[in-house]
Design a protein around this motif. Structure first.
Motif, short mmCIF file in Angstrom:
data_model
loop_
_atom_site.label_atom_id
_atom_site.label_comp_id
_atom_site.label_asym_id
_atom_site.label_seq_id
_atom_site.Cartn_x
_atom_site.Cartn_y
_atom_site.Cartn_z
N ALA A 105 0.83 -1.21 0.00
CA ALA A 105 0.00 0.00 0.00
C ALA A 105 0.86 1.25 0.00
CB ALA A 105 -0.93 -0.01 1.21
N GLU A 106 1.93 1.26 0.80
CA GLU A 106 2.82 2.41 0.85
C GLU A 106 3.57 2.59 -0.47
OE1 GLU A 106 5.21 1.67 4.27
OE2 GLU A 106 3.66 2.31 5.70
N ALA A 107 4.01 1.47 -1.06
CA ALA A 107 4.71 1.56 -2.34
C ALA A 107 3.78 2.06 -3.43
CB ALA A 107 5.28 0.19 -2.71
N GLN A 108 2.53 1.60 -3.41
CA GLN A 108 1.55 2.05 -4.39
C GLN A 108 1.30 3.55 -4.26
OE1 GLN A 108 -2.36 0.44 -3.83
NE2 GLN A 108 -3.16 1.22 -5.76
N ALA A 109 1.11 4.01 -3.03
CA ALA A 109 0.85 5.44 -2.81
C ALA A 109 2.06 6.28 -3.23
CB ALA A 109 0.51 5.69 -1.34
N SER A 110 3.26 5.79 -2.92
CA SER A 110 4.48 6.52 -3.27
C SER A 110 4.65 6.62 -4.78
CB SER A 110 5.69 5.82 -2.64
OG SER A 110 6.89 6.47 -3.00
N ARG A 111 4.45 5.51 -5.49
CA ARG A 111 4.60 5.54 -6.94
C ARG A 111 3.50 6.35 -7.60
NH1 ARG A 111 8.51 2.29 -8.72
NH2 ARG A 111 7.76 2.42 -10.86
N TRP A 112 2.31 6.33 -7.03
CA TRP A 112 1.19 7.09 -7.60
C TRP A 112 1.37 8.59 -7.39
CZ3 TRP A 112 -2.39 10.43 -5.53
CH2 TRP A 112 -3.49 10.74 -6.33
N ALA A 113 1.93 8.99 -6.27
CA ALA A 113 2.02 10.41 -5.92
C ALA A 113 3.07 11.15 -6.74
CB ALA A 113 2.32 10.57 -4.42
N ASN A 114 4.00 10.43 -7.36
CA ASN A 114 5.05 11.05 -8.16
C ASN A 114 4.72 10.87 -9.64
OD1 ASN A 114 7.70 10.81 -9.78
ND2 ASN A 114 8.39 11.74 -7.87
N ARG A 115 4.66 11.97 -10.37
CA ARG A 115 4.23 11.90 -11.77
C ARG A 115 5.15 11.02 -12.60
NH1 ARG A 115 3.00 17.45 -14.84
NH2 ARG A 115 1.38 17.43 -13.22
N ARG A 116 6.46 11.06 -12.33
CA ARG A 116 7.40 10.27 -13.12
C ARG A 116 7.21 8.77 -12.86
NH1 ARG A 116 11.85 7.83 -11.85
NH2 ARG A 116 11.97 8.85 -9.81
N THR A 117 7.15 8.38 -11.60
CA THR A 117 6.98 6.95 -11.30
C THR A 117 5.58 6.46 -11.68
OG1 THR A 117 6.42 7.50 -8.99
CG2 THR A 117 8.72 6.94 -9.49
N ARG A 118 4.61 7.37 -11.65
CA ARG A 118 3.27 6.98 -12.09
C ARG A 118 3.30 6.59 -13.57
NH1 ARG A 118 -0.96 11.54 -11.58
NH2 ARG A 118 0.31 11.89 -9.74
N LEU A 119 4.00 7.39 -14.39
CA LEU A 119 4.12 7.08 -15.81
C LEU A 119 4.97 5.83 -16.02
CD1 LEU A 119 3.65 7.66 -18.78
CD2 LEU A 119 5.50 9.37 -18.67
N ASP A 120 6.05 5.69 -15.23
CA ASP A 120 6.89 4.49 -15.34
C ASP A 120 6.07 3.23 -15.08
OD1 ASP A 120 9.13 5.98 -15.91
OD2 ASP A 120 9.93 5.94 -13.86
N THR A 121 5.18 3.29 -14.10
CA THR A 121 4.35 2.13 -13.78
C THR A 121 3.37 1.85 -14.89
OG1 THR A 121 4.55 2.68 -11.42
CG2 THR A 121 2.84 1.11 -12.03
N ALA A 122 2.80 2.90 -15.50
CA ALA A 122 1.90 2.70 -16.64
C ALA A 122 2.64 2.04 -17.80
CB ALA A 122 1.31 4.04 -17.07
N ARG A 123 3.89 2.45 -18.03
CA ARG A 123 4.69 1.82 -19.09
C ARG A 123 4.95 0.36 -18.76
NH1 ARG A 123 8.87 6.88 -19.15
NH2 ARG A 123 7.81 8.22 -20.69
N ALA A 124 5.26 0.08 -17.49
CA ALA A 124 5.51 -1.31 -17.09
C ALA A 124 4.26 -2.16 -17.27
CB ALA A 124 5.98 -1.34 -15.62
N MET A 125 3.09 -1.58 -16.99
CA MET A 125 1.84 -2.31 -17.21
C MET A 125 1.66 -2.63 -18.69
SD MET A 125 -0.88 -0.46 -14.66
CE MET A 125 -0.94 -0.92 -12.91
N TYR A 126 1.97 -1.66 -19.55
CA TYR A 126 1.83 -1.89 -20.99
C TYR A 126 2.76 -3.02 -21.43
CZ TYR A 126 1.56 -1.05 -26.00
OH TYR A 126 1.38 -1.22 -27.35
N GLN A 127 4.00 -3.03 -20.91
CA GLN A 127 4.94 -4.06 -21.33
C GLN A 127 4.54 -5.43 -20.82
OE1 GLN A 127 9.14 -3.16 -20.62
NE2 GLN A 127 9.51 -4.10 -22.62
N LEU A 128 3.87 -5.50 -19.65
CA LEU A 128 3.35 -6.78 -19.18
C LEU A 128 2.27 -7.30 -20.13
CD1 LEU A 128 2.98 -6.43 -15.29
CD2 LEU A 128 4.45 -8.01 -16.54
N ARG A 129 1.47 -6.40 -20.68
CA ARG A 129 0.41 -6.80 -21.60
C ARG A 129 0.97 -7.19 -22.96
NH1 ARG A 129 -4.48 -2.53 -21.55
NH2 ARG A 129 -5.36 -4.19 -22.84
N PHE A 130 1.96 -6.43 -23.42
CA PHE A 130 2.49 -6.64 -24.77
C PHE A 130 4.02 -6.70 -24.69
CE2 PHE A 130 -1.31 -3.82 -25.09
CZ PHE A 130 -2.20 -4.78 -25.56
#
Length: 316
Positions: A105-130
């Motif tokens: 939960a803390e890691a999720q909140a930390s990554r979500w609160a930072n615009r750069r890591t939020r985008l990095d996580t979105a990219r990682a989600m895309y790479q998991l899909r494709f």
């Protein structure tokens, strides 16, 4: 005389891990009660005992009645509960987290609160899909465009594979029957997958609302996680169900999805993927996830023992 079971609630160590549970169990036209730490489903054919700690998500279909004590044991063991109608699946309630650690939960909140890591996580989600694409450096608009093209390609490929005429995704919220059989099947698969993703998210102690692709909804992160398996699992299962017969396509899709999830050990994969996304340097759960450990934060971002008076402590 009290009806509350005298058997104590299971400790975290006694509970079945989310990854090892049945993906979901569907019940209809029965009465659900509690017997010890199990639930019972009683209908005209008799009574069936189901260990509550082995359930990922319990789907309650038409004609079901459930007692307060049954809901209590499901909550204690971290099972998700979904009330379903004849025209789809809706997620309404979840039990407490199976993990007692706040690390995810803390890691999720930390990554979500930072615009750069939020985008990095979105990219990682895309790479998991494709995994055949490298989304490094992509903007959010580029990610959305790529995702849209890949999903459209998936629909066309599955239509060609199954021989089903495909005229595009058509879905009217709240009107399941308005779509053709294949669109009904896609909707049924998606809604069931949302319920499963919500159950695992809740079991791990993550926030369903803090999404990295979706935003502004109480289930944004649930939608993020469910979409990871849309093109590989949900859409192919839906097209197979629709190709087999247009009759009772929603229920048949859910049963086929359940079997496919079991075959792929998808719950185990969801748990691993969430850890990989939120704790990329530590992709397995910490050994202390199942212990009740509470600490206090300090000005230097250290953690000190809780439950004692720190009035005389000045070292931090």
């Amino acid at each position: 005389m009290t009806t509350v079971s005298r058997k104590p609630a299971s400790s975290p160590r006694e509970l079945t891990r989310a990854a090892d549970r049945a993906s979901f169990i569907y019940l209809e036209r029965c009465t659900i009660h509690r017997d010890g730490n199990a639930i019972t489903a009683e209908d005209a054919e008799g009574t069936t005992h189901i260990p509550s700690a082995t359930i990922g998500t319990l789907l309650l279909g038409p004609g079901t009645r459930i007692t307060h004590q049954a809901m209590s044991v499901l909550g204690e063991t971290g099972a998700g509960v979904v009330w379903t109608g004849e025209h789809g699946v809706r997620y309404y309630a979840a039990g407490r987290a199976l993990s007692r650690s706040a690390a995810l939960a803390e890691a999720q909140a930390s990554r979500w609160a930072n615009r750069r890591t939020r985008l990095d996580t979105a990219r990682a989600m895309y790479q998991l899909r494709f995994p055949d694409e490298d989304p490094s450096g992509c903007t959010r608009q580029e990610l959305l465009g790529r995702e849209g093209r890949r999903v459209k390609d998936c629909y066309r490929a599955q239509a060609q594979r199954t021989g089903i005429p495909w005229h595009g995704r058509r879905y009217t919220p709240g009107d399941f029957a308005s779509g053709d059989p294949v669109n009904q099947a896609i909707t049924a698969a998606a809604q069931a997958t949302y319920g499963i993703a919500h159950a695992v998210t809740a079991a791990l102690g993550c926030s369903p609302a803090l999404g990295f692709v979706h935003s502004g909804h109480e289930l944004s992160f649930v939608l993020d996680i469910a979409d990871l398996y849309k093109t590989q699992v949900g859409i192919p299962v839906a097209f197979d169900a629709a190709a087999a017969s247009p009759e009772d396509v929603g229920a048949r899709t859910r049963r086929a999805l359940r079997d496919r999830i079991h075959e792929l050990r998808l719950l185990d994969r969801i748990v691993t993927d969430i850890h990989h996304l939120l704790l990329p340097d530590h992709t397995t759960p910490a050994a202390h996830d199942d212990t009740d450990e509470v600490t206090l934060q300090t000005d230097r971002d250290l953690h000190v023992t809780a439950g004692i008076n720190h009035d005389l402590e000045s070292s931090w």
